[in-house]
Write a protein that holds these residues in place. Structure first.
Motif, PDB file in Angstrom:
ATOM      1  N   UNK A  85       0.869  -1.286  -0.006  1.00 26.45           N
ATOM      2  CA  UNK A  85       0.008   0.200   0.100  1.00 26.45           C
ATOM      3  C   UNK A  85       0.830   1.328  -0.151  1.00 26.45           C
ATOM      4  N   UNK A  86       1.911   1.202   0.956  1.00 24.24           N
ATOM      5  CA  UNK A  86       2.571   2.504   0.735  1.00 24.24           C
ATOM      6  C   UNK A  86       3.263   2.726  -0.397  1.00 24.24           C
ATOM      7  N   UNK A  93       0.794   5.522  -7.874  1.00 18.04           N
ATOM      8  CA  UNK A  93      -0.375   4.556  -8.639  1.00 18.04           C
ATOM      9  C   UNK A  93      -1.509   4.403  -7.738  1.00 18.04           C
ATOM     10  N   UNK A  94      -1.536   4.790  -6.538  1.00 16.89           N
ATOM     11  CA  UNK A  94      -2.749   4.987  -5.709  1.00 16.89           C
ATOM     12  C   UNK A  94      -2.932   6.375  -5.267  1.00 16.89           C
ATOM     13  N   UNK A  95      -4.140   6.921  -5.319  1.00 14.63           N
ATOM     14  CA  UNK A  95      -4.253   8.313  -4.798  1.00 14.63           C
ATOM     15  C   UNK A  95      -4.698   8.335  -3.346  1.00 14.63           C
ATOM     16  N   UNK A  96      -3.937   9.143  -2.634  1.00 15.94           N
ATOM     17  CA  UNK A  96      -4.250   9.200  -1.173  1.00 15.94           C
ATOM     18  C   UNK A  96      -3.390  10.432  -0.877  1.00 15.94           C
TER      19      UNK A  96
END
Length: 215
Positions: A85-86, A93-96
């Motif tokens: 996730x990190x 690649x992952x919006x956060x």
């Protein structure tokens, strides 16, 4: 308030706060965690930090003790999920809004986990037995239960597939190449999700020679 919360969490994880008062590494870890949680105003992060930290501490403890309170393979899976996730967040690649714990902290845990799993000679022997005959250590006593736990951690952490998949990959390589050296590049193509450390061990078990020649 945060210190009290940290003490309570240590009790939840069956750790004695007084045991760690003389541990300088643990003290430094606590200071960093407290600063991170205070600066982000997220005290709930304490439980996440402690859970990840104690997972690695339990693994290291098992190497020298047979009666330690060890984590199971689900804890290893949780750490892998946290790292994935990190990595997805930091790579974009992952919006956060940001990683839930410090990237450096997670990376250091991942590195430490790999060091623990790669330092045991007995584990390498058990891994060879597993790869060649699907044999698990006999867990009728505490010492062998430890061996079984370490092997299960290794397979989980390094994403080692089933022995049938490994044998199929090995046979495919042997049918097309005369192997007398490392088959690591070919194994990586056929087992793409498997960590390079495990790939290297598979290579040592099934291709213990020196040159790869196409037939």
């Amino acid at each position: 308030m945060l210190v009290l919360h940290l003490t309570e969490l240590c009790q939840i994880f069956d750790f004695s706060w007084t045991t760690y008062q003389s541990d300088s590494d643990f003290k430094e870890f606590c200071l960093q965690v407290l600063f991170d949680c205070i600066s982000k105003d997220r005290p709930a992060l304490l439980q996440v930090y402690l859970s990840l930290y104690t997972t690695i501490a339990s693994m290291a403890d098992l190497l020298v003790k047979t009666d330690s309170n060890v984590c199971d393979s689900l804890s290893i899976s949780s750490l892998k999920v946290a790292l994935a996730y990190n990595e997805a967040v930091t790579s974009g690649r992952l919006a956060s809004s940001g990683g839930f714990v410090q990237s450096i902290f997670l990376a250091s845990l991942g590195k430490r986990c790999e060091e623990i799993l790669n330092c045991s000679t007995e584990l390498k022997i058990n891994l060879r037995n597993y790869l060649t005959s699907e044999a698990w250590p006999d867990d009728n006593n505490s010492e062998l239960q430890k061996d079984t736990m370490l092997l299960s951690w290794y397979l989980k952490w390094f994403s080692v597939p089933s022995t049938s998949i490994i044998r199929a990959a090995v046979e495919k390589i042997k049918s097309k190449f005369k192997i007398s050296t490392s088959a690591v590049p070919l194994l990586r193509l056929l087992l793409p999700s498997t960590h390079i450390s495990a790939i290297s061990e598979i290579d040592r078990v099934f291709f213990p020679s020196n040159v790869t020649i196409a037939l």
